[in-house]
Design a protein around this motif. Structure first.
Motif: not given
Length: 878
Positions: A534-542, A568-577, A596-601
């Motif tokens: 089961y893959l729970p979320q694994n990431g970071r958000r600024h 402004a925001y930025k997210t980064k996915d660190r999930v292990s496949y 996946n990585a997202l950013d915007g403002s």
């Protein structure tokens, strides 16, 4: 209750941060003990003020009521002095400085809600008694407290006082909001946590909750049926709750589009009695209608509520405070234990739902039996906190606090009930949650400057959780017992800071106040077992934000407010496949990236106008906007949720028209009439929804994916009213939604929403299916005070309507996201408290007196509410 996992670098750093913060509390104590010129600390609180130019005494009285303060001043000190007009939103300190400008008087906070005003010269030459204490002239006291603050604020805000918390305290933590219009704690019976829905807006960080300034929204995955933003707190240690509806305009409002909730733990002033420098509050409580949880693996549910004196639930707490000179420290400890509760006996378990116009279908709302035990509703909670604060000569102030929360609690995974039935839900191994919250604050406000009122906070939250809700679904309960599924440990930490300053300008053309600053947030969540299938979320958000707002009052009866925020925001996915390499390959083929990585403002303006035609009436109109980047739940890959690299931020546009009425001496001398009415129309553009996503070239994909629909719309009318004649009082609150709609879908994503146009039903597969509030909620309270107000007796009636909008059976969502219905219900509660003496108060309450069998609105797990429950408590202050 359990060990916190170690071995993570950020765990070590967080422990060092916590140790440093607790050390700063110790330093505060040392400073107070030595008496090195310390003045009482006061955290900045923003209030809405509207005071015309007049005699200083009258102006201070009006201000004290508006700000929720008690002012102490020597008799005659204000005689012959006048004050200027004052209007707008500002800190309490700024308002006092402007009212007292040019009078030769100064002020000093002696507690969180008490201010002493005097003449510096007279105070410096006042005589002393044999113990070295100042001998003061007779003192006048003005101000009535904070109950009036919402009725003086030109916006939709609510305040829940300690008295209301005591009165409305129920079986679940979520019961604290039952008397607050437009606010519901969703799925409140299924854990000790709070997830807040404000005017239909819920989840994904849309309505941030803070405790003593630390952000508390922690993501918890609940399988196909939902995801939660949870806050864990013990109400027994709270002094009050402030609720702002709509996007927040201050330093703590970044990313909020539904509202902001600020909870405050007890301060020294809440504990120490007048004339003393220390105090202790002891409290104990027991309640009926529960039994101890059976052994793990038990599937048989007991029928028939236990006797009145068969006690299996209760809590106790101790809070102590001490002032050292003018510094203070307060510490508290609370323990809470609750057994499995029993449902009510009278009420329906089905509802007639309108599937198409004029066509109805009977729908079962729960499979749980009446007068039945709710397995996994037990919980044990241990919470504690310590905080110290002080201020120093020259306008400097510091504060530091640490809050600890630990709980073992039962929880039913929502899909268990809907897929397998209540008979297949047994007593399970409890979930475990441990939370650490820390904050350090610094303030600087020199007495001789209107341009500087600086505030700086740095804080951190660490949550370790082991929840069954974040585990795989069992497809065949006959071959694998439900209670044997694995539990995945997940750790989340958040670190943030806010800085702001307030500057005031005065001229013949009116008074102008500027508030400006910035904030930063880092959120990180990580499973401690990355190899689990089961893959729970694994990431970071600024998230970073800068803001500026103004309040301008050109006339006594007219003021404007407005401002602008950049986020402004930025997210980064660190999930292990590791267990799903095909998903990583698809992402590489489709998007050219493996994770996946997202950013915007974006910018968020707001503007408001306030009219005060007479002193007792205030009219206001507000236009506010908000900007929210995707949460980690929306941005990251997890077991059934595929990320969308084109996902955008949500943008809210909120219109509000309202009126406040505050009038005293209406029918009898000393009575008080309060009324607040507001109409709101909120649109969230690019609303993030969840739908099914398939690709012909990847027939095995069939994943759920987030996407931006055109908009979600919420509109309605909300009202609060109270009348207090001293010997009796009455309160009423309510909200009715006039529109909830979802508009402009995206081809290929989800179902049930046209590419152009709006629908007034919820959508299959989307979390918002079960974010839909009742079409109306009403509550009324009536109470009397007897025997010189030592005895208070009252009752409350709450009435809740059906879902504001439903979903046709063809768009039910099936096993992915079935809609949750409830029958309209009415609940009657009663309360009584008797003040035995100045130190001891005895309280009694009865919850659900008619023993109604009902499902709470927005109950994701379809677990009915408790039946008739009685509670008794004793509180001692000394």
């Amino acid at each position: 209750m359990r060990k916190v996992a170690s071995g993570q670098g950020w765990h070590y750093g967080f422990r060092r941060f916590r140790a440093g913060l607790l050390g700063s509390v110790a330093l505060l104590l040392a400073a107070g003990a030595w008496g090195t010129g310390v003045a009482h600390a006061q955290a900045a609180r923003t209030v809405s003020v509207n005071v015309r130019a007049q005699d200083l005494g009258a102006a201070l009285t009006i201000f004290a009521d508006q700000a929720g303060l008690r002012l102490l001043l020597p008799s005659g000190v204000v005689a012959g002095r006048t004050s200027p007009a004052l209007s707008g939103t500002m800190t309490q300190e700024e308002a006092l400085s402007r009212l007292l400008a040019g009078t030769g008087l100064s002020y000093r906070f002696t507690s969180a809600d008490t201010v002493t005003i005097g003449d510096r010269v007279s105070a410096a030459h006042a005589p002393v008694d044999a113990q070295g204490a100042l001998v003061l002239d007779p003192v006048d006291v003005v101000g009535t407290g904070g109950a009036d603050a919402p009725y003086r604020t030109p916006a939709s805000v609510n305040h829940i006082s300690r008295e209301e918390l005591d009165r409305t305290g129920g079986t679940s933590t979520s019961d604290i909001f039952r008397n607050t219009p437009g606010v519901i704690a969703a799925d409140g019976r299924n854990s000790p946590a709070i997830e807040v829905n404000i005017r239909g807006v819920q989840g994904m960080n849309r309505t941030p909750v803070r405790v003593d300034g630390t952000l508390q929204n922690v993501p918890v995955y609940l399988g196909y049926f939902g995801a939660s933003n949870r806050t864990y707190v013990d109400p027994d240690l709270l002094a009050g709750i402030d609720i702002t509806k709509g996007p927040g305009a201050g330093a703590d409002g970044a990313g909020s589009i539904g509202g902001v909730i600020n909870m405050r733990t007890l301060d020294a002033d809440d504990i120490i009695r007048e004339g003393k420098d220390w105090g202790i509050r002891l409290r104990g409580s027991v309640s009926s209608n529960s039994v101890s949880a059976p052994p793990i693996g038990t599937f048989d549910k007991r029928i028939g509520a236990p006797g009145l004196f068969d006690i299996a639930s209760g809590h106790g707490s101790i809070v102590a405070a001490r002032r050292f000179g003018d510094a203070e420290i307060v510490a508290g400890l609370a323990r809470r234990k609750q057994g499995n509760y029993f449902t009510g006996r009278h009420g329906p378990d089905t509802i007639l739902e309108e599937t198409t116009e004029g066509s109805f279908q009977e729908h079962q709302i729960t499979a749980v039996k009446r007068d039945s035990e709710i397995v996994n509703s037990q919980r044990e909670v241990l919470s504690a906190y310590v905080k110290g604060k002080a201020s120093f000569d020259g306008g400097h102030s510091v504060e530091a606090s640490y809050v600890y929360y630990d709980s073992d609690f039962g929880e039913v995974m929502p899909s268990q009930v809907s897929r397998f039935g209540w008979d297949f839900v047994g007593q399970q191994e409890p979930n475990q949650v441990t939370a650490h919250r820390l904050i350090a604050k610094y303030g600087y406000k020199p007495d001789d400057s209107d341009l500087i009122d600086l505030r700086f906070n740095v804080w951190g939250t660490l949550l370790d959780q082991k929840t069954r809700s974040a585990t795989p679904v069992i497809w065949d309960p006959n071959t694998l017992p439900i209670n044997s599924r694995s539990i995945v440990p997940i750790d989340t930490y958040m670190v943030g800071s806010e800085i702001s300053n307030t500057s005031s300008f005065h001229s013949d053309y009116g008074d102008l106040t500027l508030n400006y600053g910035a904030s930063y947030l880092l959120e990180d969540t990580k499973p401690l077992d990355e190899g689990n299938w089961y893959l729970p979320q694994n990431g970071r958000r600024h998230e970073g934000s800068a803001f500026a707002r103004f309040d301008y009052a050109p006339l006594d009866w007219l003021s404007f407010n407005g401002g602008l925020r950049y986020t402004a925001y930025k997210t980064k996915d660190r999930v292990s496949y590791r267990n799903y390499p095909q998903y990583e390959q698809y992402f590489l083929d489709e998007y050219g990236i493996s994770r996946n990585a997202l950013d915007g403002s974006g910018w968020s303006p707001h503007l408001g106008v306030v009219l005060t035609p007479v002193d007792s009436v205030q009219l206001f109109a507000n236009y506010t906007t908000g900007y929210r980047g995707p949460s980690l739940t929306e941005a990251n890959f997890k077991y059934d949720f595929f990320p969308n690299p084109y996902l955008k931020a949500e943008r809210s546009q909120n219109w509000e028209l309202g009126a406040n009425v505050l009038k005293d001496d209406v029918f009898v001398p000393g009575d008080k009439l309060r009324l607040k009415v507001a109409y709101f129309d909120n649109t969230i553009k690019d609303y993030i929804a969840r739908g099914t996503f398939t690709k012909a070239s990847y027939p095995w994909l069939g994943m759920l994916i987030p996407y931006n629909m055109g908009a979600a719309k919420f509109a309605g009318t909300e009202a609060s009213a109270s009348y207090d004649a001293g010997s009796w009082f009455v309160e009423a609150n309510g909200i009715r939604y006039s529109r909830i709609a979802f508009c402009d879908g995206v081809a290929g994503y989800g179902a049930g929403l046209p590419v152009a146009g709006c629908v007034n039903h919820s959508l299959p597969e989307d979390y918002s299916t079960n974010y839909i509030p009742p079409e109306y909620t009403l509550s009324g309270t009536l109470g009397v005070r007897l025997f010189d107000e030592r005895l208070t007796i009252g009752a409350r009636v709450s009435k809740v309507g059906k879902r504001a909008i439903s979903a046709p059976s063809s768009l039910d969502g099936g096993l992915i996201m079935p809609k949750k219905l409830w029958a309209p219900y009415t609940v009657v509660d009663a309360f009584a408290s008797y003040k035995v003496n100045d130190s001891v108060t005895v309280s009694f309450s009865g919850e659900n007196l008619t023993n109604r069998f009902y499902m709470d609105a927005m109950s994701l797990a379809a677990v009915p509410a408790p039946g008739r429950t009685f509670r008794a408590s004793v509180t001692t202050n000394f």
